[in-house]
Design a protein around this motif. Structure first.
Motif, PDB file in Angstrom:
ATOM      1  N   ALA A  14       0.777  -1.248  -0.205  1.00 50.31           N
ATOM      2  CA  ALA A  14      -0.018   0.093   0.075  1.00 50.31           C
ATOM      3  C   ALA A  14       1.034   1.156   0.070  1.00 50.31           C
ATOM      4  O   ALA A  14       0.503   2.186  -0.741  1.00 50.31           O
ATOM      5  CB  ALA A  14      -0.950   0.139   1.211  1.00 50.31           C
ATOM      6  N   TYR A  15       1.944   1.047   0.712  1.00 51.68           N
ATOM      7  CA  TYR A  15       2.928   2.486   0.734  1.00 51.68           C
ATOM      8  C   TYR A  15       3.476   2.691  -0.490  1.00 51.68           C
ATOM      9  O   TYR A  15       3.475   3.730  -1.087  1.00 51.68           O
ATOM     10  CB  TYR A  15       4.110   2.169   1.926  1.00 51.68           C
ATOM     11  CG  TYR A  15       4.847   3.371   1.989  1.00 51.68           C
ATOM     12  CD1 TYR A  15       4.326   4.323   2.663  1.00 51.68           C
ATOM     13  CD2 TYR A  15       6.211   3.377   1.383  1.00 51.68           C
ATOM     14  CE1 TYR A  15       5.349   5.403   2.816  1.00 51.68           C
ATOM     15  CE2 TYR A  15       7.164   4.505   1.614  1.00 51.68           C
ATOM     16  CZ  TYR A  15       6.481   5.467   2.418  1.00 51.68           C
ATOM     17  OH  TYR A  15       7.452   6.607   2.261  1.00 51.68           O
ATOM     18  N   LEU A  69      -3.214   8.921   7.638  1.00 58.86           N
ATOM     19  CA  LEU A  69      -3.850   7.419   7.842  1.00 58.86           C
ATOM     20  C   LEU A  69      -4.910   7.292   6.978  1.00 58.86           C
ATOM     21  O   LEU A  69      -5.145   5.962   6.456  1.00 58.86           O
ATOM     22  CB  LEU A  69      -4.229   7.420   9.402  1.00 58.86           C
ATOM     23  CG  LEU A  69      -4.547   6.089   9.831  1.00 58.86           C
ATOM     24  CD1 LEU A  69      -3.692   4.986   9.636  1.00 58.86           C
ATOM     25  CD2 LEU A  69      -5.227   6.204  11.236  1.00 58.86           C
ATOM     26  N   ILE A  70      -5.729   8.250   6.590  1.00 60.23           N
ATOM     27  CA  ILE A  70      -7.036   7.983   6.110  1.00 60.23           C
ATOM     28  C   ILE A  70      -6.749   7.675   4.593  1.00 60.23           C
ATOM     29  O   ILE A  70      -7.129   6.718   3.779  1.00 60.23           O
ATOM     30  CB  ILE A  70      -8.028   9.328   5.924  1.00 60.23           C
ATOM     31  CG1 ILE A  70      -8.475   9.326   7.359  1.00 60.23           C
ATOM     32  CG2 ILE A  70      -9.103   9.110   4.911  1.00 60.23           C
ATOM     33  CD1 ILE A  70      -9.267  10.741   7.429  1.00 60.23           C
ATOM     34  N   ALA A  75      -5.642   3.542   0.218  1.00 61.16           N
ATOM     35  CA  ALA A  75      -4.677   2.759  -0.574  1.00 61.16           C
ATOM     36  C   ALA A  75      -4.756   1.219  -0.266  1.00 61.16           C
ATOM     37  O   ALA A  75      -4.620   0.292  -1.300  1.00 61.16           O
ATOM     38  CB  ALA A  75      -3.334   3.444  -0.490  1.00 61.16           C
ATOM     39  N   ARG A  76      -4.719   0.758   1.004  1.00 56.65           N
ATOM     40  CA  ARG A  76      -4.412  -0.583   1.422  1.00 56.65           C
ATOM     41  C   ARG A  76      -5.836  -1.083   0.956  1.00 56.65           C
ATOM     42  O   ARG A  76      -5.801  -2.302   0.508  1.00 56.65           O
ATOM     43  CB  ARG A  76      -4.480  -0.550   2.995  1.00 56.65           C
ATOM     44  CG  ARG A  76      -4.455  -1.794   3.527  1.00 56.65           C
ATOM     45  CD  ARG A  76      -4.205  -1.946   4.943  1.00 56.65           C
ATOM     46  NE  ARG A  76      -4.121  -3.402   5.356  1.00 56.65           N
ATOM     47  CZ  ARG A  76      -5.143  -3.719   6.283  1.00 56.65           C
ATOM     48  NH1 ARG A  76      -6.273  -3.167   6.362  1.00 56.65           N
ATOM     49  NH2 ARG A  76      -5.235  -4.863   6.812  1.00 56.65           N
TER      50      ARG A  76
END
Length: 87
Positions: A14-15, A69-70, A75-76
């Motif tokens: 995700a990152y 975080l949102i 993305a995750r």
């Protein structure tokens, strides 16, 4: 720029996705019989990505990655949907 990489960590994928990497494919792999009791699951996902930037790779590996975080959760979720469609 890393051309292709295979990742088992969903958070790492995700990152990289947030920093412009492309998702190429996904597959599942069985976990060794002795480890599935310790880990709590018997399958793991392997995500294939391309165009991972060197900067984001070094930042993640040095454990200095920080994100909103949102946006990271979004993305995750996107990566999880992609993996579920390709398994």
């Amino acid at each position: 720029m890393i051309k292709e990489i295979e990742i088992t960590d969903l958070y790492e994928a995700a990152y990289y996705f947030m920093h412009g990497a492309k998702l190429l494919g996904a597959r599942s792999k069985g976990v060794a019989f002795g480890k599935n009791r310790v880990l709590g699951y018997n399958k793991t996902w392997i995500i294939k990505m391309a165009d991972v930037s060197d900067k984001s790779y070094i930042t993640w590996k040095s454990q200095e990655a920080t994100e909103n975080l949102i946006k990271f959760r979004a993305a995750r979720t996107h990566v999880k949907r992609f993996v579920r469609e390709h398994i």
